[in-house]
Write an enzyme that holds these catalytic residues in place. Sequence first.
Site, PDB file in Angstrom:
ATOM      1  N   HIS A  82       0.844  -1.199   0.000  1.00 26.81           N
ATOM      2  CA  HIS A  82       0.000   0.000   0.000  1.00 26.81           C
ATOM      3  C   HIS A  82       0.872   1.239   0.000  1.00 26.81           C
ATOM      4  CE1 HIS A  82      -3.683   2.261   0.736  1.00 26.81           C
ATOM      5  NE2 HIS A  82      -2.899   3.065   1.436  1.00 26.81           N
ATOM      6  N   ASP A 161     -14.456   5.093   7.309  1.00 24.95           N
ATOM      7  CA  ASP A 161     -13.352   5.796   6.646  1.00 24.95           C
ATOM      8  C   ASP A 161     -13.856   6.579   5.440  1.00 24.95           C
ATOM      9  OD1 ASP A 161     -10.527   6.443   6.139  1.00 24.95           O
ATOM     10  OD2 ASP A 161     -10.931   5.347   4.301  1.00 24.95           O
ATOM     11  N   ARG A 168     -12.775  15.006   5.719  1.00 26.62           N
ATOM     12  CA  ARG A 168     -11.423  15.574   5.862  1.00 26.62           C
ATOM     13  C   ARG A 168     -10.983  16.277   4.582  1.00 26.62           C
ATOM     14  NH1 ARG A 168      -8.349  10.504   6.678  1.00 26.62           N
ATOM     15  NH2 ARG A 168      -6.518  11.846   6.646  1.00 26.62           N
ATOM     16  N   SER A 183      -6.971   5.872   8.910  1.00 28.09           N
ATOM     17  CA  SER A 183      -7.660   5.697   7.631  1.00 28.09           C
ATOM     18  C   SER A 183      -7.042   4.534   6.852  1.00 28.09           C
ATOM     19  CB  SER A 183      -7.543   7.006   6.838  1.00 28.09           C
ATOM     20  OG  SER A 183      -7.895   6.830   5.504  1.00 28.09           O
ATOM     21  N   LYS A 187      -8.426   0.045   6.828  1.00 26.80           N
ATOM     22  CA  LYS A 187      -8.759  -0.688   5.602  1.00 26.80           C
ATOM     23  C   LYS A 187      -7.849  -1.907   5.439  1.00 26.80           C
ATOM     24  CE  LYS A 187      -8.490   3.291   3.596  1.00 26.80           C
ATOM     25  NZ  LYS A 187      -8.492   4.533   2.833  1.00 26.80           N
TER      26      LYS A 187
HETATM   27  N1  URA Z   1      -4.788   7.339   1.941  1.00 29.27           N
HETATM   28  C1  URA Z   1      -5.837   6.956   2.700  1.00 29.27           C
HETATM   29  O1  URA Z   1      -6.473   5.951   2.460  1.00 29.27           O
HETATM   30  N2  URA Z   1      -6.171   7.741   3.744  1.00 29.27           N
HETATM   31  C2  URA Z   1      -5.505   8.863   4.070  1.00 29.27           C
HETATM   32  O2  URA Z   1      -5.857   9.504   5.036  1.00 29.27           O
HETATM   33  C3  URA Z   1      -4.411   9.251   3.254  1.00 29.27           C
HETATM   34  C4  URA Z   1      -4.067   8.457   2.195  1.00 29.27           C
END
Ligand code: URA
Length: 433
Positions: A82, A161, A168, A183, A187
């Site tokens: 990721h 999220d 945000r 965040s 996930k």
């Molecule tokens: N990627 C995400 O999934 N969340 C964030 O807050 C920043 C980058």
Amino acid sequence: MRMFDIIRKKRDGLALSEKEIQWFVDGYVKGEIPDYQASALCMAIYFRGMNVEETTALTFAIRDSGEKLKFNNINGLRVDKHSTGGVGDKTSLVVTPIVATLGVKVAKMSGRGLGHTGGTVDKLEAIPGFKTDLPTEEFEEIVNRVGIAIVGQNATLAPADKLLYALRDVTATVDSLPLIVSSIMSKKLAADDDCVVLDVKTGSGSFMKTKEQSRELAEWMVAIGKAAGKRMRALITDMDRPLGHAIGNSLEVVEAIETLKGNGPEDLTELSVALAAHMLVISDRGSYEECERNVRRVIENGEALMTFANMVEAQGGNKEWILHPELFPTAPYSLEVKAGASGYITGVDTEGYGTASLLLGAGRNTKEDKIDFAAGIKLVKKTGDKVEKGDVIAVLYTSDKGRLDVAAKRLSDATFIGDDKPEDVPLIYDIVE
Ligand code: URA
């Protein structure tokens, strides 16, 4: 409990309890807490921060707001990678078929573009017919047969999220360490992977602009992932310049294909090889040196490209486009951006480059916007290159001619030319285990 008290507590710099955090996340998802109170809490967190216990509680509460995936029918260890978000970052398209070719399963949920940064799902949708939404049985069957499948995050995964991110995005509270950690990790923890390698970007194109902030982000994410039982590793990598030469969906897919053939740009190749090797190491596939050798071997012998093509075919896409990337259509309009002075490119504002690509149609301004897959930028010159006034530094592509001038200005303004050649900076700054 009252939301007012929770906001005031954080506003005054006090730590929230696990119960308060869970109550907030739960109430927000149910629609019982209004956006204005949630925004006020995000802003208080932005200024006051959160300690590790609070951030862990927030991560777990967001993870538990939806379904936790379980792929009971996939055989073998699963690894994921990721990125915290960058410009021109197409490494997921390169590294995932490589590790799948070398026997570690990839059952990947990817995101769409966010702000100035691109997303893997949008890139894959540039391949005609490619389905990013598959029923679980089909997804599992493809992972078992081909070694890899990539789909979009479904709506039931960490729904808190989705809501918080959208909030945000419009309240200037994206670049907060605890909010980014929770965040991303919520996930990752809701997905069913054994091992995760994080590519934590640092610099002008990333959400964390300094190395210190990025290192802290990496350390927190690794610690929380480990606390939840995952094997974790993070690389802190440069995002003070775009990765590779292509920005924009089809352009990036084509560059990823070239990299899988062994003809990619040096920086993209170097980072992809390193990420893939680390993914293999934490999946028990040998020492770093052995893994790196194997990664280079499956690039050279074409096996990794075939895995990518097989995945595309299995997910409904046209495999021929992967084997013959010249089939990707070029945008009808293009414009060369020229250097306004002679000297060296001393640096770029990478976020500005990402925004220029978005202005050309490669990203979204609102959730509903349709992506122009052929839109984007090909960089001819990058940081450290010598230029003469009038040299082409980039070529812009779009299907909407009216977008060219504003994007060209954005890109020119984001390119700094001076007399002195800048020092080389490393692509990989650090590894957090
Ligand atoms: N990627 C995400 O999934 N969340 C964030 O807050 C920043 C980058």
